[in-house]
Structure formats: C-alpha cells, structure tokens
Scaffold this motif. Structure first.
Motif, PDB file in Angstrom:
ATOM      1  N   GLU A  39      25.143  59.064-113.479  1.00  9.94           N
ATOM      2  CA  GLU A  39      24.175  59.076-114.471  1.00  9.94           C
ATOM      3  C   GLU A  39      23.672  57.636-115.420  1.00  9.94           C
ATOM      4  N   VAL A  53      17.954  62.364-114.708  1.00 14.48           N
ATOM      5  CA  VAL A  53      19.171  62.103-113.881  1.00 14.48           C
ATOM      6  C   VAL A  53      20.194  63.313-113.609  1.00 14.48           C
ATOM      7  N   THR A  99      18.328  59.155-106.162  1.00 13.61           N
ATOM      8  CA  THR A  99      17.969  59.054-107.524  1.00 13.61           C
ATOM      9  C   THR A  99      16.992  57.536-107.308  1.00 13.61           C
ATOM     10  N   ILE A 102      13.649  57.372-109.233  1.00 10.77           N
ATOM     11  CA  ILE A 102      13.037  57.357-110.685  1.00 10.77           C
ATOM     12  C   ILE A 102      11.294  56.398-110.622  1.00 10.77           C
ATOM     13  N   VAL A 124      22.915  55.320-112.982  1.00 16.48           N
ATOM     14  CA  VAL A 124      21.848  55.483-112.427  1.00 16.48           C
ATOM     15  C   VAL A 124      20.654  54.469-113.063  1.00 16.48           C
ATOM     16  N   ILE A 125      21.106  55.184-114.514  1.00 12.56           N
ATOM     17  CA  ILE A 125      20.187  55.115-115.478  1.00 12.56           C
ATOM     18  C   ILE A 125      19.885  53.196-115.575  1.00 12.56           C
ATOM     19  N   GLN A 156      16.431  60.694-120.340  1.00 15.41           N
ATOM     20  CA  GLN A 156      16.326  60.229-118.977  1.00 15.41           C
ATOM     21  C   GLN A 156      17.753  60.342-117.806  1.00 15.41           C
TER      22      GLN A 156
END
Length: 588
Positions: free
Chosen positions: A507, A538, A566, A570, A510-511, A534
């Motif tokens: 996660e 996610v 993903t 986003i 991804v951020i 966020q």
C-alpha cells in the motif's frame, strides 16, 4: 424419488401454512391447529392495527393543518408508548393472577402442539397466549420506548404530503402509505406483542431478547436515510436513495420471511469485525467477547488520537498503540498464571502454539519492549527533524519511498525464488533442487533457499516496519490535528504495518509511486484525503482483503498487475479532478 412426489407432504404443508403467515406478519397466530374462539383472532388483529390507528390520527391532524409534521410524529409516538405500557401491564397482571393458583394441564401427548383453554375475552389465559410478555423489566421499558419512537418516526416517514413531494405522484404516495404502514405494524407487533419465529437466526437461544429488535432496527435504518434527506435536500443522490428505499421498505416483510436480512446481533458483530479489520487495522477475533473488547479498545485509541494537541504526541501515541495492539495477548494470562506455579497453566503454556517463532516469556517480553522503544525513538526523531512542508525528489520522505520500493522488489524476488519456477512459471528456477539423487547437492541448494527465506523474513518482519514508520512519521498530513481522517487513517496505518506487513508495504509503495509520478502536478483532491485515508482506499482498491482479514496471493503476475492498475486508477482520478478544478477556477 419420482416426479410425482410433492415437495411438502400433508403434515409439512399444514405446519407451513401455520408458521409462514406468522413469520411474515411479525407474530400474529391467525391459523391454529385447534378450534379457538373468534375473539382470539379479533384481539390479535386489533393489536396489530393499533399503531396504524395512532399514526393515522397524527397524519390526519397534519393533513388538516392542525399540527406540524414533527408535532404529529410526537403525538403518534406518545400514544404508542401509552398503548405499549398498557399492554405490558396487562401481561404482568395476568402473570401475577396465575402465579398463586396454577391449574394442572392435562396435555395429550399425541397432539402436535400445546392446546389452550380460554375462559373469556380478557381472561388470564387469553392475555398470556396473545401477549407472552418480556423476561426482563429492562427489556419491557426499553422495548416500550422503542415502540413509541418507531411509531412517531414512522408517522413522519410516511406522511402523505412528504410522499407526494418525493414522487410527484399521488397514486404512488397512497400505495406507499398503505403498504408502508403494514410494514410498520409488523415491526411494532414483533417488538411489543409477540415475536415471530424468524427464518434467519444467529443464536440458538434468544436469552437476552434480541430477536424482537431485528425488524425495528432495519426500519430505523431506512428512516435515518429519510431524515438525512430532510436536512440535506440539495443532494440529488440522497434523494434518489430515499426514493428507492421507500419502495424497498414495502418488501421488508418478504425479506425477513425469506431470511435474506441478517439478525441484528449478527449484523452488529459483523459490522464491528469489518470496521476493526478494514477501518482500524486489526484482525478478526476468535470469540465475540474478544471482538467487542478489541473493537472498543481500538475505537478508544482512535478517539484518543483526536484529542492529542501536538503532532509529535499523535505520532508517538499511534506508533506505540499500533505495536501493542498487534501483539498476541492470548498468552499473557497463561504466562502470569505460570509464574504463580499453576500446574494447569504451565501445561497449557507448553502446549501453546508459537507466536512469531517463539512462545511468550520474559525474554520475549524484553525483546518486544526493545522493539517498541526503538520504534518510538525513530518515529519521534524523524517527525521532529525530518518533516518538511514541500515534497520533492530529494526530500527525506521521498528517499524512504525509494527504500520502500526497493524492499518490495527484493522481498518479491526472494519469494519467487522459493518456488520451482520463476517469471510466472516460464523458466525453471536454477536455485531450486532439480533432483534428489545426490543428497549433498540437494542439501546445499536447500540451505541456500533457506538462507534466502531467512533474509526475506528479516526484511519483512524487521526492516520494513521501521522503514514504513519513517515514511509515516515524516508525512505532512500529521499537521492536520483534530480531524477524523487523521485519527482513523494513521491509527490504522501504524497498526497495519505490524499486523499485515507485506500488504502495508504494498500500500505504501503504491502511495509513494503516485506521489513520485505526480511531483510536477498538483493533485488537489488526492492530496486533500491525507495519507491515512489514501492507504485505506488503496487497500480496498488492491482487492487483497477477504472477509476474515488480509490474505496473501501466490500469483506474482496478479500481484503486480493489480498494483499497476491501482496506481493508474488513482492517477487518472486525481488528474481528472485536478483538471475539473482548474476549469472551475478559470471560469470564476
């Protein structure tokens, strides 16, 4: 079995036609297996329609412009409270009248059900048959007040003028008014008079009389949406939802009878578990008591975070509580009992499965304490010295982002080489033993894979949590104190990185990728959510969660495909929002 065999034989059909109408209507026994006096059925019908009469009085006075809508609701609710109180008092008087002198019942063992002898329309046997009453005085008072609230809010919910303005159709308003009051009468009868035998049950025995609350609670949920629409009439989506729910409200008796809607106790426990797992970063509990306790503690941590006046205090509190709540407390009691020289506790402690590779003892306690102090020291120092307001490619948080990406890639590679094939099954793994004819070569390659597994475990269980703590501690979102997003988001984030380290790492990667890819763009909508929310979004978008918690997917291609999808999703949503805001700004 041949095609002529019926689904229900004669005995089952007789039972079905006695039980199913009772379940649909909320409790009235309109078909008995023996000859009962007519006043038994008449009394049940009168009690069933009583809430409609009170609601009709309030509705009529409102339609004649003699009362406001909320005054009409209060009047109907007050009349229902009085009627429910009278009904419960009648049941108590009937019980006391038959306590001292109990008549011997000569029951025929060949009959299918118990037969009652009724002396008069208002006799003790009649009252006890129609109104079984409550076991506890607390439930008697609570259900009476709840019945009044349901009748009052139901009157407000089904006002004709309100329905006409909602649908712009008088015929539809009348239909919803009539059948809606049938649904309300069913809920009131089940709550006050006699609880129906529900198709969907959660507990084998209703010890605390929770079953009567099932139908009213669903009605309150529908009414809550209508109240929200009343006070926020400008939201079109809320109006459409209210229109749809008014129609579904008419079919609630059928949904209850078919067992589609869960009992209220199961719904609350399921909701607490889902909130604990997905919203607060916890894990599913083995018993209901543990679930309730852990849920209350986790909610208390989130609420406590809201009132902390400084960002440094928020970081230290959430870091410490996230680590403490991620520990296994099931062995603590046995450890203290073992210290008291209890033979049973010592035997149970020896048989206890190992947690994180070892059993809980004093040595492990000091190890946990050392890790906790190190995590607190890292979080406090990095937050105090490493937090900057501007995000750039050379900022401390960006550097940790690159470290997190590297950790994810290395851990994925170390996981892939543990199998017989690599690169999604295309090539054979050269490090995996191809045969076991030569035992020495087999052990050498196996020992190499074991070392790779140990390295991966150290990266996941020790290095990655501290790297993620550094990423979160330097986040600028921590400056937004006294917000719900901060409390829920960071409470979950600091707890998930210990309980579900691999998925928390994915996660955050991804951020990090989204932020690094959008350094030159201003994603207003995405940045306004805060890092905690966020991460929560996610986790849901990745689809790595199941009903009981997080689970690991073995397919590497699926893993990276979902992560890439993903990130792109986003970025597309955030860029679309930014473009829309830019157009609005240019127009103004």
């Amino acid at each position: 079995m041949g095609p002529d065999v019926p689904l229900l034989n004669e005995y089952k059909q007789e039972f079905f036609w006695k039980r199913f109408p009772q379940t649909v209507l909320g409790g009235p026994q309109l078909k008995l297996g023996y000859c009962a006096p007519p006043y038994i059925y008449v009394n049940q019908i009168i009690l069933f329609l009583t809430p409609w009469v009170f609601g009709g009085v309030g509705t009529l006075l409102y339609q004649l412009l003699l009362l406001e809508d909320y005054h009409a609701a209060v009047l109907s609710g007050g009349l229902m409270v009085i009627a429910a109180s009278v009904v419960q008092i009648m049941n108590l008087c009937a019980r006391r009248r038959t306590v001292t002198v109990e008549r011997l019942q000569t029951q025929n063992i060949l009959t299918d059900e118990e037969e009652f002898e009724f002396a008069s329309c208002a006799g003790s046997e009649t009252i006890k048959f129609i109104i079984p009453g409550k076991k506890f005085i607390v439930n008697t008072i609570f259900h009476t007040v709840l019945a009044g609230a349901l009748c009052g809010l139901g009157t407000w919910y089904l006002l004709l003028n309100r329905l006409s303005s909602l649908y712009n159709n008088t015929g539809a308003a009348v239909m919803i008014f009539v059948f809606g009051w049938v649904t309300l009468c069913i809920g009131e009868y089940s709550l006050i008079i006699n609880t129906a035998t529900e198709t969907a049950i959660f507990q084998a025995q209703d010890t605390y009389e929770i079953t009567p609350l099932t139908r009213p609670m669903y009605m309150f949920a529908f009414i809550a949406v209508d109240l929200a629409h009343r006070f926020n009439a400008t939201i079109p989506d809320l109006q459409q939802a209210n229109q749809a729910l008014h129609i579904i409200f008419l079919f609630l008796p059928l949904l209850w009878a078919l067992g589609i809607l869960s009992p209220v106790d199961a719904v609350f426990l399921w909701g607490m578990e889902q909130t604990l797992v997905f919203g607060l970063g916890g894990s599913a509990m083995s018993t209901n008591i543990r679930l309730v306790v852990m849920f209350l503690v986790s909610v208390g941590v989130a609420i406590g975070t809201y009132f902390i006046p400084s960002s440094l205090g928020v970081v230290l509190f959430t870091t410490g509580m996230g680590f403490i709540l991620s520990l296994d407390f099931s062995q603590v009691e046995l450890m203290f009992r073992s210290c008291c020289r209890s033979p049973d506790a010592q035997a149970d402690l020896r048989d206890m499965p190992r947690s994180l590779g070892w059993r809980l003892g004093w040595k492990e306690f000091f190890i946990y304490l050392t890790v906790l102090l190190a995590a607190l020291a890292e979080a406090g120092l990095l937050h105090h010295f490493g937090t900057i307001s501007e995000t750039s490619a050379s900022s401390p948080q960006a550097i940790i982002s690159y470290i997190l990406i590297s950790l994810l890639v290395v851990s994925w590679i170390l996981r892939e080489i543990q199998g017989a094939y690599i690169f999604y099954g295309v090539f054979r793994n050269p490090f995996y033993p191809q045969q076991i004819r030569n035992l020495k070569v087999f052990k050498q390659k196996q020992s190499g894979l074991m070392k790779a597994g140990i390295v991966r475990r150290l990266l996941i269980n020790l290095v990655s949590p501290f790297a993620m703590i550094g990423f979160l501690a330097m986040d600028i979102s921590l400056q937004s104190l006294h917000t719900v997003t901060l409390c829920i988001g960071f409470t979950r984030a600091f707890r998930t990185l210990w309980q579900n380290t691999e998925h928390a790492l994915l996660e955050m990667v991804v951020i990090a990728i989204v932020r690094l890819a959008a350094l030159k763009s201003n994603l207003v909508w995405w940045n306004s959510l805060g890092t905690g929310i966020q991460l929560l979004l996610v986790s849901r978008l990745l689809g790595l969660t199941s009903f009981a918690g997080f689970r690991t997917e073995s397919c590497g291609s699926w893993f990276w495909r979902e992560a890439l999808a993903t990130v792109l999703l986003i970025l597309s949503i955030a860029l679309k929002k930014a473009k829309h805001l830019k157009e609005l700004y240019q127009r103004t």
